[in-house]
Design an enzyme around this catalytic site. Structure first.
Site, PDB file in Angstrom:
ATOM      1  N   LYS A   1     -28.771   2.182  20.440  1.00  0.00           N
ATOM      2  CA  LYS A   1     -27.825   2.984  19.658  1.00  0.00           C
ATOM      3  C   LYS A   1     -28.444   4.332  19.305  1.00  0.00           C
ATOM      4  O   LYS A   1     -29.568   4.403  18.823  1.00  0.00           O
ATOM      5  CB  LYS A   1     -27.444   2.268  18.359  1.00  0.00           C
ATOM      6  CG  LYS A   1     -26.671   0.987  18.593  1.00  0.00           C
ATOM      7  CD  LYS A   1     -26.306   0.303  17.296  1.00  0.00           C
ATOM      8  CE  LYS A   1     -25.526  -0.970  17.570  1.00  0.00           C
ATOM      9  NZ  LYS A   1     -25.180  -1.662  16.321  1.00  0.00           N
TER      10      LYS A   1
ATOM     11  N   HIS B   1     -26.303  -5.573  12.267  1.00  0.00           N
ATOM     12  CA  HIS B   1     -25.654  -6.008  13.500  1.00  0.00           C
ATOM     13  C   HIS B   1     -26.586  -5.903  14.709  1.00  0.00           C
ATOM     14  O   HIS B   1     -27.408  -5.000  14.780  1.00  0.00           O
ATOM     15  CB  HIS B   1     -24.430  -5.145  13.798  1.00  0.00           C
ATOM     16  CG  HIS B   1     -23.405  -5.175  12.716  1.00  0.00           C
ATOM     17  ND1 HIS B   1     -22.622  -4.089  12.421  1.00  0.00           N
ATOM     18  CD2 HIS B   1     -23.025  -6.147  11.859  1.00  0.00           C
ATOM     19  CE1 HIS B   1     -21.802  -4.397  11.430  1.00  0.00           C
ATOM     20  NE2 HIS B   1     -22.028  -5.631  11.064  1.00  0.00           N
TER      21      HIS B   1
ATOM     22  N   TYR C   1     -21.887   7.049  16.796  1.00  0.00           N
ATOM     23  CA  TYR C   1     -23.032   6.517  17.534  1.00  0.00           C
ATOM     24  C   TYR C   1     -22.640   6.140  18.945  1.00  0.00           C
ATOM     25  O   TYR C   1     -21.546   5.674  19.215  1.00  0.00           O
ATOM     26  CB  TYR C   1     -23.716   5.365  16.804  1.00  0.00           C
ATOM     27  CG  TYR C   1     -22.859   4.179  16.453  1.00  0.00           C
ATOM     28  CD1 TYR C   1     -22.912   3.020  17.214  1.00  0.00           C
ATOM     29  CD2 TYR C   1     -22.026   4.204  15.349  1.00  0.00           C
ATOM     30  CE1 TYR C   1     -22.152   1.917  16.885  1.00  0.00           C
ATOM     31  CE2 TYR C   1     -21.253   3.111  15.006  1.00  0.00           C
ATOM     32  CZ  TYR C   1     -21.323   1.969  15.782  1.00  0.00           C
ATOM     33  OH  TYR C   1     -20.552   0.881  15.453  1.00  0.00           O
TER      34      TYR C   1
ATOM     35  N   ASP D   1     -19.671  -9.378   7.703  1.00  0.00           N
ATOM     36  CA  ASP D   1     -21.003  -9.038   7.205  1.00  0.00           C
ATOM     37  C   ASP D   1     -21.422  -9.931   6.037  1.00  0.00           C
ATOM     38  O   ASP D   1     -22.606 -10.238   5.883  1.00  0.00           O
ATOM     39  CB  ASP D   1     -21.064  -7.567   6.813  1.00  0.00           C
ATOM     40  CG  ASP D   1     -21.039  -6.654   8.033  1.00  0.00           C
ATOM     41  OD1 ASP D   1     -21.140  -7.166   9.169  1.00  0.00           O
ATOM     42  OD2 ASP D   1     -20.912  -5.437   7.860  1.00  0.00           O
TER      43      ASP D   1
END
Length: 183
Positions: free
Chosen positions: A73, A64, A133, A170
């Site tokens: 991130k 992603h 995250y 995905d």
């Protein structure tokens, strides 16, 4: 300093190791300290959102990235084990299209800093895993993109132990050659 930073094969992607204080009662560590993070990474940002996922073995999330509002991130695993991957998507980078990986676990307390301009994904290696995250930009569905985890051009050596479990989004990931990328 309570945070050690180690560059990966992609030098901007950093393995962060906090100082863990442990005794017979258990352990304590600072999972995030803005001053320590800025000193260790050279990157000063305001994290605007925390995300938490729980996944079962063989779940593969990613790869992603957000195009219009790219996210940095800061990833850590609080339980279980994951194989975590970052891919350089900056066309002007000498490492464009290259990837790096690290195994993150709740036991190691290591974290991974992935700056804007990289795609991110992970494969769950344990029976289940919880991943936390922080991100530096708000999620925007219109900006979200996905690159196919198994794109032969990338050649990521995922340590597969069975059939991959993915979301529909995905499964629709595109190849690096078809992807919209960063300048």
């Amino acid at each position: 300093m309570n945070l050690k930073a180690t560059p990966t094969a992609l030098p901007e992607v950093l393995i962060l190791e906090p100082k863990v204080f442990g005794d017979e009662r258990g352990f304590f560590f600072e999972s995030f300290n803005a001053r320590s993070f800025a000193l260790a990474t050279g990157y000063s940002c305001t994290f605007v959102q925390d995300n938490h996922s729980r996944s079962v073995k063989n779940v593969l999330r990613g790869l992603h990235y957000q195009l219009g509002s790219p996210q940095g991130k800061l990833i850590r695993v609080v339980s279980g084990d994951v194989f975590d991957v970052a891919v350089d998507l900056r066309r002007q980078s000498p490492r464009f299209g290259q990837w790096t990986s690290i195994q993150l676990s709740g036991e190691s307390h290591r974290q991974l800093w992935i700056p804007p301009g990289f795609a991110h994904g992970f494969l769950v290696l344990s029976d289940e895993a919880e991943v936390l995250y922080k991100v530096s930009e708000y999620w925007n569905q219109a900006d979200e993109r996905t690159i196919a985890w198994n794109d032969p051009q990338l050649g990521i050596a995922w340590p597969l132990q069975g059939a991959v479990i993915q979301s529909d989004k995905d499964r629709r990931g595109v190849s690096l050659a078809e992807a919209e990328l960063f300048p």
